[in-house]
Enzyme design. Structure first.
Site, mmCIF file in Angstrom:
data_model
loop_
_atom_site.group_PDB
_atom_site.id
_atom_site.type_symbol
_atom_site.label_atom_id
_atom_site.label_comp_id
_atom_site.label_asym_id
_atom_site.label_seq_id
_atom_site.Cartn_x
_atom_site.Cartn_y
_atom_site.Cartn_z
ATOM 1 N N ALA A 67 0.709 -1.128 0.117
ATOM 2 C CA ALA A 67 0.159 0.120 0.005
ATOM 3 C C ALA A 67 0.936 1.270 0.001
ATOM 4 O O ALA A 67 2.097 1.199 0.469
ATOM 5 C CB ALA A 67 -0.641 -0.066 1.224
ATOM 6 N N GLU A 113 -0.127 -9.592 -1.261
ATOM 7 C CA GLU A 113 -1.442 -10.099 -1.215
ATOM 8 C C GLU A 113 -2.161 -10.262 -2.570
ATOM 9 O O GLU A 113 -2.863 -11.176 -3.003
ATOM 10 C CB GLU A 113 -2.608 -9.152 -0.578
ATOM 11 C CG GLU A 113 -2.095 -9.358 1.000
ATOM 12 C CD GLU A 113 -2.761 -8.157 2.064
ATOM 13 O OE1 GLU A 113 -2.429 -7.054 1.730
ATOM 14 O OE2 GLU A 113 -3.572 -8.696 2.538
HETATM 15 N N1 COA Z 1 4.576 3.378 -0.132
HETATM 16 C C1 COA Z 1 5.055 4.601 -0.838
HETATM 17 N N2 COA Z 1 6.264 4.873 -1.289
HETATM 18 C C2 COA Z 1 6.988 3.750 -1.209
HETATM 19 C C3 COA Z 1 6.538 2.505 -0.702
HETATM 20 C C4 COA Z 1 5.160 2.510 -0.236
HETATM 21 N N3 COA Z 1 4.929 1.243 0.288
HETATM 22 N N4 COA Z 1 7.776 1.499 -1.027
HETATM 23 C C5 COA Z 1 8.471 2.317 -1.495
HETATM 24 N N5 COA Z 1 8.446 3.446 -1.701
HETATM 25 C C6 COA Z 1 9.229 4.715 -2.027
HETATM 26 C C7 COA Z 1 10.148 5.003 -1.347
HETATM 27 O O1 COA Z 1 9.539 6.171 -0.166
HETATM 28 C C8 COA Z 1 11.245 5.775 -1.846
HETATM 29 O O2 COA Z 1 10.735 7.097 -2.513
HETATM 30 P P1 COA Z 1 11.651 8.377 -2.489
HETATM 31 O O3 COA Z 1 12.613 7.915 -3.628
HETATM 32 O O4 COA Z 1 10.870 9.533 -2.995
HETATM 33 O O5 COA Z 1 12.436 8.385 -1.184
HETATM 34 C C9 COA Z 1 11.128 4.919 -3.416
HETATM 35 O O6 COA Z 1 9.926 4.217 -3.206
HETATM 36 C C10 COA Z 1 12.261 3.886 -3.466
HETATM 37 O O7 COA Z 1 12.153 3.139 -2.196
HETATM 38 P P2 COA Z 1 13.281 3.032 -1.291
HETATM 39 O O8 COA Z 1 12.736 2.704 0.352
HETATM 40 O O9 COA Z 1 14.309 4.033 -1.295
HETATM 41 O O10 COA Z 1 13.910 1.551 -1.598
HETATM 42 P P3 COA Z 1 14.873 0.537 -1.071
HETATM 43 O O11 COA Z 1 15.411 -0.544 -2.006
HETATM 44 O O12 COA Z 1 15.823 1.048 -0.011
HETATM 45 O O13 COA Z 1 13.808 -0.377 0.152
HETATM 46 C C11 COA Z 1 11.924 -1.344 0.400
HETATM 47 C C12 COA Z 1 12.667 -1.037 -0.544
HETATM 48 C C13 COA Z 1 10.560 -2.280 -0.304
HETATM 49 C C14 COA Z 1 12.449 -2.316 1.423
HETATM 50 C C15 COA Z 1 11.108 -0.170 1.108
HETATM 51 O O14 COA Z 1 10.891 0.724 0.173
HETATM 52 C C16 COA Z 1 9.874 -0.356 2.080
HETATM 53 O O15 COA Z 1 10.322 -0.760 3.073
HETATM 54 N N6 COA Z 1 8.794 0.027 1.756
HETATM 55 C C17 COA Z 1 7.661 -0.211 2.541
HETATM 56 C C18 COA Z 1 7.192 -1.463 2.120
HETATM 57 C C19 COA Z 1 5.935 -1.721 3.198
HETATM 58 O O16 COA Z 1 5.861 -1.569 4.179
HETATM 59 N N7 COA Z 1 4.673 -1.955 2.416
HETATM 60 C C20 COA Z 1 3.627 -2.148 3.151
HETATM 61 C C21 COA Z 1 2.638 -1.003 3.357
HETATM 62 S S1 COA Z 1 1.226 -1.581 4.352
#
Ligand code: COA
Length: 259
Positions: A67, A113
């Site tokens: 999400a 999911e």
């Molecule tokens: N919602 C909104 N934005 C998201 C996102 C999410 N679920 N997942 C990643 N992004 C965005 C990041 O904020 C980042 O944006 P920015 O460049 O403007 O800062 C961009 O996508 C790249 O993500 P980043 O975190 O820099 O990549 P990473 O390779 O270091 O890490 C993840 C990847 C997937 C481990 C990490 O992004 C993450 O934990 N995301 C959230 C996942 C999550 O909790 N999802 C469930 C939500 S209920």
């Protein structure tokens, strides 16, 4: 159909590729994206030109990273009633066409999911599945608590949902979360190969078998047995069944009509 959050292509074999298209935020899904997914699967379910569907994500880093946490930040209790993520995944699960998920990287939260609502998951070597929700003070709300335990068992589902344990591509294949792992540059070819294999089989049989498989999870033994023999009885009345059996006996490839 026109989409803001997805790309759609349909090839000459009727294989539709539906691609989440926000690689700058790892294809994270907001409410609008879920609505587009609902619109696509509602249409594709009966669209003559669509025979099989591949769901994937744009870029080489993520399938869907869950999400959109920006929209999650302002989500109120009332927004979660009749959750649209659940509606979208139910449409995928019940789609009359086979749905293959090509997991090209992170399949986190809602992305995981979506993947487990599909019929098959083909994963690239960099695929990573996780349900991080309890770490954010919530739980998977798009059907994940139910579907994951069905697929990999309650113990492993608790590992992923309560502990936030991540599952990589090799482990996903080992525990039945994915059917095959391939190098990333072969992912779409492999997903298409699975679709083409499905398209060679009786389309009515595939559709009915999928419905019976899904329904058998929600009813008791007596009802699931009855469903199975009623479905078999209905299939025995199709021209496709005649063609399937006759072509085998005549040692030739079947040519199915879909009725
Ligand atoms: N919602 C909104 N934005 C998201 C996102 C999410 N679920 N997942 C990643 N992004 C965005 C990041 O904020 C980042 O944006 P920015 O460049 O403007 O800062 C961009 O996508 C790249 O993500 P980043 O975190 O820099 O990549 P990473 O390779 O270091 O890490 C993840 C990847 C997937 C481990 C990490 O992004 C993450 O934990 N995301 C959230 C996942 C999550 O909790 N999802 C469930 C939500 S209920």
């Amino acid at each position: 159909m026109e989409f803001k959050h997805f790309l759609l292509t349909i090839d000459e074999d009727g294989i539709a590729v539906f691609t989440a298209n926000h690689p700058e935020k790892l294809n994270a899904m907001d409410a609008d994206s879920w609505r587009e997914m609902i619109a696509f699967f509602t249409w594709a379910d009966t669209a003559e030109e669509v025979k099989a569907i591949i769901v994937t994500g744009a870029g080489d880093k993520a399938f869907i990273a869950g999400a959109d946490i920006n929209s999650l930040a302002v989500k109120r209790p009332v927004d979660c009633l009749n959750d649209i993520g659940q509606d979208a995944n139910r449409l995928i699960e019940n789609c009359s066409k086979p749905v293959v998920c090509a997991v090209n990287g992170y399949a986190f939260g809602g992305g995981c999911e979506v993947a487990i609502a599909c019929d098959f998951r083909i994963v690239a070597e960099n695929a990573l599945f996780a349900l991080p929700e309890t770490g954010l003070g919530i739980l998977p709300g798009a059907g994940g608590t139910k579907r994951l335990s069905r697929l990999i068992g309650l113990g492993r589902a608790k590992d992923m949902i309560l502990l936030g344990t991540q599952v990589d591509a090799q482990e996903a294949v080992r525990i039945g979360l994915a059917s095959k792992c391939v190098p990333q540059d072969q992912l779409m070819d492999e997903a298409r190969r699975v679709c083409k294999k499905l398209l060679k089989r009786g389309p009515v049989a595939i559709k009915v078998a999928k419905k019976v498989l899904n329904a058998s999870f929600t009813c008791g033994d007596d009802v699931s047995s009855m469903l199975e023999y009623l479905a078999l009885s209905a299939l025995c009345g199709t021209e496709d069944k005649q063609e399937g059996v006759t072509s085998f006996l005549e040692k030739r490839k079947p040519s199915y009509k879909g009725f």
